[in-house]
Design an enzyme around this catalytic site. Sequence first.
Site, PDB file in Angstrom:
ATOM      1  N   TYR A 141     -43.333 -33.164 -30.799  1.00  0.00           N
ATOM      2  CA  TYR A 141     -42.217 -33.973 -30.290  1.00  0.00           C
ATOM      3  C   TYR A 141     -42.724 -34.832 -29.146  1.00  0.00           C
ATOM      4  CZ  TYR A 141     -37.722 -35.292 -28.228  1.00  0.00           C
ATOM      5  OH  TYR A 141     -36.658 -35.989 -27.716  1.00  0.00           O
ATOM      6  N   ASP A 236     -50.112 -35.821 -25.092  1.00  0.00           N
ATOM      7  CA  ASP A 236     -48.754 -35.682 -24.584  1.00  0.00           C
ATOM      8  C   ASP A 236     -48.678 -34.381 -23.787  1.00  0.00           C
ATOM      9  OD1 ASP A 236     -46.116 -35.289 -24.043  1.00  0.00           O
ATOM     10  OD2 ASP A 236     -45.396 -35.877 -26.031  1.00  0.00           O
ATOM     11  N   LYS A 264     -41.352 -33.893 -16.973  1.00  0.00           N
ATOM     12  CA  LYS A 264     -40.930 -32.543 -16.607  1.00  0.00           C
ATOM     13  C   LYS A 264     -41.417 -32.098 -15.220  1.00  0.00           C
ATOM     14  CE  LYS A 264     -39.555 -31.481 -21.218  1.00  0.00           C
ATOM     15  NZ  LYS A 264     -40.079 -31.702 -22.546  1.00  0.00           N
TER      16      LYS A 264
HETATM   17  C1  LIG Z   1     -39.745 -33.056 -23.362  1.00  0.00           C
HETATM   18  C2  LIG Z   1     -40.852 -33.732 -24.063  1.00  0.00           C
HETATM   19  C3  LIG Z   1     -40.880 -35.118 -24.239  1.00  0.00           C
HETATM   20  C4  LIG Z   1     -39.715 -36.002 -23.914  1.00  0.00           C
HETATM   21  O1  LIG Z   1     -39.407 -35.999 -22.571  1.00  0.00           O
HETATM   22  P1  LIG Z   1     -37.913 -36.436 -22.126  1.00  0.00           P
HETATM   23  O2  LIG Z   1     -38.004 -36.475 -20.647  1.00  0.00           O
HETATM   24  O3  LIG Z   1     -37.016 -35.364 -22.672  1.00  0.00           O
HETATM   25  O4  LIG Z   1     -37.644 -37.753 -22.749  1.00  0.00           O
HETATM   26  C5  LIG Z   1     -42.015 -35.689 -24.780  1.00  0.00           C
HETATM   27  N1  LIG Z   1     -43.063 -34.931 -25.144  1.00  0.00           N
HETATM   28  C6  LIG Z   1     -43.070 -33.606 -25.004  1.00  0.00           C
HETATM   29  C7  LIG Z   1     -44.280 -32.829 -25.391  1.00  0.00           C
HETATM   30  C8  LIG Z   1     -41.941 -32.950 -24.478  1.00  0.00           C
HETATM   31  O5  LIG Z   1     -41.932 -31.622 -24.413  1.00  0.00           O
END
Ligand SMILES: *Cc1c(COP(=O)(O)O)cnc(C)c1O
Length: 428
Positions: A141, A236, A264
């Site tokens: 994701y 990511d 995060k």
């Molecule tokens: C949470 C998440 C995102 C998206 O971040 P948001 O602040 O929710 O848009 C992208 N990549 C990873 C791996 C994530 O866990």
Amino acid sequence: MNSEEGYKKACGIFPGGVSSPVRAYKAVGGHPVVIRKGSGAYVTDLDGREYIDFVLSFGPLILGHADPDVLAAITDTASRGLSFGALSEPEILLGEAVTRAIPGLERIRFVNSGTEAAMSALRLARAFTGRTRIVKFAGGYHGHSDALLVKAGSGGATFGIPTSAGVPDAVVHDTIVLPYNDTEALRDLFRREGKTVAALILEPVAGNMGVVPPDEEFLMAARDVTQENGALLIADEVITGFRLTYGAAQVLFGMEPDLTLLGKIIGGGMPVGAYGGREDIMRMIAPEGPVYQAGTLSGNPVAMAAGLATLVKLRTPALYSLLEEKARILAEEISRAAQQVGLPLQINRMGSMMTLFFSDRKVTDLASAEHSDVRLFSLFHQEARNEGLLLPPSQFEALFLSTCHDDRVVSEAAARFRRALEKTRAKA
Ligand SMILES: *Cc1c(COP(=O)(O)O)cnc(C)c1O
């Protein structure tokens, strides 16, 4: 208002009663929690019920709720103005701290979410390489921008939506999806079509199909095939950044990506994202280069101050080894309880992130994650909630620990997990 009244009202205001889909508890049933407050390792709902929290805002709160130093930084900064639309000191200091902690980040750009970071990094990669195709992994994701909403883990895996409605075929047409941890498939794809790929994007430790650690060989292959073919490697690290070590998971694995996504934890619970990497690539971004990307609230001083205060505390020696130890002990206790109770459980864990898969098979990718018994998970989630454990309401999400999950909290949590497993067994 109590939780039931709150949720009912919310359903008349928000789609599904929530501002982000997994919060609706569709996968586990029952009313979603409506939170009144959080403190340390605990949250309290509108009915006054207290839970040990393993959601932690889905990852950002590594210091637990309402950390006093983070709050102090926020109020101090806020008292001098909330937003300026100009460069400010907290932004410079957080930028400096993050780029020092992650060697590959020669330049960084702050944005407001992980989604925004991923979307912007893709645009940048496409501009830099002059190519359009993207490779991602099933269950990975990277936020909800169009091109990345294919086989995108948690939400999608839970609701069985492989690709969102409203995403044009033409956009997704340039997104290739491979199985995670499948080094052969990766090498094969790049052997055939590597010269058409702008970027390969991956979570160094997958967290959105549940926690799935990488084969090191797989990560090394990701680096090799992109380099050999002139494609960019995008790590990511929105979850893993400052979660497993002071810095990024790429450092732990010795994988040097071209671009890195953060979010995060670096916002300390405030809305923040960032992307960064090689200077020659980052120079392509406006105003230095032709790739446009902007944000009214980007680098917001209050959010930056929260992130900076968080990072300052994370530099405490032994903090990460303590987190690791607490998480290991908890995982062992849960695993032992599941065995004694007679429930099939696979615990995948890296440091202070883990997923309890109700499965008798090892989970190494999306297909094996989806082999899990989601009915059993849903029963377990309800029992865990009754015992006062707040867990992510999906089989395909990660549980997190914070520095507030100390010995006392972990041993209380372990007892609650055991009772929840026993009751799940009795009802299964
Ligand atoms: C949470 C998440 C995102 C998206 O971040 P948001 O602040 O929710 O848009 C992208 N990549 C990873 C791996 C994530 O866990």
